[in-house]
Enzyme design. Sequence first.
Site, short mmCIF file in Angstrom:
data_model
loop_
_atom_site.label_atom_id
_atom_site.label_comp_id
_atom_site.label_asym_id
_atom_site.label_seq_id
_atom_site.Cartn_x
_atom_site.Cartn_y
_atom_site.Cartn_z
N HIS A 36 -68.10 13.52 44.50
CA HIS A 36 -67.07 12.61 45.01
C HIS A 36 -66.37 11.94 43.83
O HIS A 36 -67.01 11.36 42.95
CB HIS A 36 -67.70 11.57 45.92
CG HIS A 36 -68.31 12.14 47.16
ND1 HIS A 36 -69.49 12.86 47.14
CD2 HIS A 36 -67.90 12.13 48.46
CE1 HIS A 36 -69.79 13.25 48.37
NE2 HIS A 36 -68.84 12.83 49.19
N ASP A 72 -73.41 17.91 54.86
CA ASP A 72 -72.26 17.23 54.28
C ASP A 72 -72.67 15.93 53.58
O ASP A 72 -73.86 15.66 53.37
CB ASP A 72 -71.19 17.00 55.35
CG ASP A 72 -71.60 15.98 56.40
OD1 ASP A 72 -72.64 15.30 56.22
OD2 ASP A 72 -70.88 15.84 57.41
N SER A 73 -71.70 15.12 53.24
CA SER A 73 -71.96 13.89 52.49
C SER A 73 -72.85 12.90 53.24
O SER A 73 -73.50 12.05 52.63
CB SER A 73 -70.63 13.20 52.14
OG SER A 73 -69.79 14.08 51.43
#
Length: 204
Positions: A76, A119-120
Amino acid sequence: MSYKHLISACIFSSLCLGQVNAVLAEDKLPPSNTSTGQHSELSVDNDNLWQRLLRNISLAWDSPNQELYIPLNTWHNRWTYDDDKIESYNERPWGIGYGKYRYDENNNWHAVYAMAFMDSHNEVEPIIGYGYQKMWIPAEMDGWRFGVGFTASITARHEYHYIPIPLPLPLISIEYNKFSLQTTYIPGTYNNGNVLFTWMRWQF
């Protein structure tokens, strides 16, 4: 992490790829009142971007060449996120993917693929798509290839109730023989998106 969710995502991806294959099979059939030769001539004469895309997807689908995908990292962008957000996100996704690929007469890469990964937020995210890369092969570096291109994909996320979302993205890869590191950048706004997603590809 839920194994049931991951299995469901893989099944979802497989079903979507199956539907694509069925559509492409119908697309390749000539009209009953048109000969095969006439149909080929018409296809060439009336070729447009959409038809070329469908043809490239079809050729990749029919290829005997296969690929394994292993997600490695979801970084990120630190300039677009608050520190507390970064600390809460998963950046070491685990998952798996499968694809079929071919290199065309210009040594450019085409593939259709399906992948599912955490996912995150540690929720399962499936993605299916078509990828294309224009390849550069240095003459003095035997076995090495470098690629730049795009993927036209569809994903689905937990926070959006797994509604299919179109996702066109850029692609960059560094390849050596059958091994490849491939990456894309997912743009976004502050505290959303702006992720560098990297995975490994192994051709077999």
